[in-house]
Design an enzyme around this catalytic site. Sequence first.
Site, PDB file in Angstrom:
ATOM      1  N   LYS A   1     -13.277 -38.412 -28.014  1.00  0.00           N
ATOM      2  CA  LYS A   1     -12.496 -38.308 -26.768  1.00  0.00           C
ATOM      3  C   LYS A   1     -11.574 -37.097 -26.819  1.00  0.00           C
ATOM      4  O   LYS A   1     -10.887 -36.891 -27.824  1.00  0.00           O
ATOM      5  CB  LYS A   1     -11.659 -39.576 -26.594  1.00  0.00           C
TER       6      LYS A   1
ATOM      7  N   THR B   1     -10.062 -40.123 -30.994  1.00  0.00           N
ATOM      8  CA  THR B   1      -9.350 -39.193 -30.111  1.00  0.00           C
ATOM      9  C   THR B   1      -9.117 -37.878 -30.834  1.00  0.00           C
ATOM     10  O   THR B   1      -8.496 -37.836 -31.901  1.00  0.00           O
ATOM     11  CB  THR B   1      -8.030 -39.815 -29.621  1.00  0.00           C
TER      12      THR B   1
ATOM     13  N   HIS C   1      -6.355 -35.821 -21.880  1.00  0.00           N
ATOM     14  CA  HIS C   1      -5.346 -36.828 -22.222  1.00  0.00           C
ATOM     15  C   HIS C   1      -4.372 -37.030 -21.052  1.00  0.00           C
ATOM     16  O   HIS C   1      -3.184 -37.266 -21.245  1.00  0.00           O
ATOM     17  CB  HIS C   1      -4.583 -36.382 -23.479  1.00  0.00           C
TER      18      HIS C   1
ATOM     19  N   TYR D   1      -6.633 -43.708 -33.684  1.00  0.00           N
ATOM     20  CA  TYR D   1      -5.753 -42.676 -34.225  1.00  0.00           C
ATOM     21  C   TYR D   1      -5.653 -42.956 -35.709  1.00  0.00           C
ATOM     22  O   TYR D   1      -5.612 -44.119 -36.124  1.00  0.00           O
ATOM     23  CB  TYR D   1      -4.343 -42.781 -33.643  1.00  0.00           C
TER      24      TYR D   1
ATOM     25  N   SER E   1      -6.315 -49.120 -27.363  1.00  0.00           N
ATOM     26  CA  SER E   1      -5.702 -48.089 -28.210  1.00  0.00           C
ATOM     27  C   SER E   1      -5.323 -48.638 -29.588  1.00  0.00           C
ATOM     28  O   SER E   1      -4.915 -49.798 -29.720  1.00  0.00           O
ATOM     29  CB  SER E   1      -4.444 -47.560 -27.520  1.00  0.00           C
TER      30      SER E   1
END
Length: 353
Positions: free
Chosen positions: A226, A161, A250, A135, A112
């Site tokens: 995603k 994402t 999620h 992100y 992440s």
Amino acid sequence: MNKETHVQTINLNDYQTLAQTLIEPAAWDYIMGGSDDEVTLRANRSAFEQIKLRPRMLVNGSARDLRTTVLGTPVSMPILVAPAAHHRLAHPEGECATAQGAGMAHTLMAASTFSTRSLEDIAQAASGPLWFQLYLYHNLELSAAVVQRAEVAGYRAIVLTADLPVLGNREKDVRNNFVLPSHMRLANFPDLIPEPEQNSISIPFAPTWETLDWLKTLTSLPIIVKGILTAEDALLALEQGVSGIIVSNHGGRQLDTALASIEALPEIVEAVAGRCEVYLDSGIRRGTDVLKALALGARAVLIGRPIFWGLAVNGAEGVQDVLEILRAELEQAMVLSGHFSLETIERSLVKFA
Ligand SMILES: Cc1cc2nc3c(=O)[nH]c(=O)nc-3n(C[C@H](O)[C@H](O)[C@H](O)COP(=O)(O)O)c2cc1C
């Protein structure tokens, strides 16, 4: 068996039970919680339970082969580690231990943006392949730099994402006033983000389809989107030239009452028609869940929360064990349903209730 505690951990439920005794309650709520009334969180499990298997008998076969590839990268099984923030909530080594555990199981980890170890440290600790989940930060230059750092560090794909234009309404975190403990940091941004923001888990910048154009100018790595739940969006992603789609809600943490991922999978697989790889996450806890996702056209699945449980119980070895348990369950379910290789698994193996 976890030697220190003498508690048997033979399945993922055991890991969950034991992990809950080891993780701080507010961190546990953050990891386990969903949004609003947690309808989608529960649906991620109940939807798998409602799908029944149509096993074939008396099949002649012996060697079982679970190896596959994801975007050309060999993995020992179609089970990968989902990107998740803040692994240090479960273990002091955080994402570095996760990367070791995934490598020991010979599979892939997606790291992440909001990891509590830097992407470089994770790459150094890893013995298996990595993807980098993105992100966006308000400062797009900072985001661009992170993408480029991931490419340099050897990550093999960028996972954008899509399902987090704002953070979902996670009421447990609101009630607990949950913030990342002050000794943990968003390790990919050690200097550039002011202190109060480091502690916040709010999400800064909403991506759009145009973000993919920007991303393609930054990196030659394959791009995976995603958080797709509809055929419409799968087709838009294909138009943008993505290499993969992760069908995901999620883990029930974003839009409550959204479809369970496994419910969304068939229409997406049909729309994509083999033009990119399709993966699935949300609610995978048993080998039979993996088998159902493969039967409905997923190339591989990813697991989120069970990784935290493995980490909390036994660090890298716990992560490896969680992955190996799922592998063994998948293999057993395959043989019990007459499949000795991933290639023969197909749609007729499942029946919706
Ligand atoms: C504690 C936690 C943190 C997460 N952080 C991220 C993240 O940083 N980026 C992301 O794309 N998804 C994140 N996710 C979602 C996971 O990638 C994945 O979609 C989800 O966990 C799958 O469901 P499962 O937990 O039921 O396996 C997170 C999930 C959890 C539980």
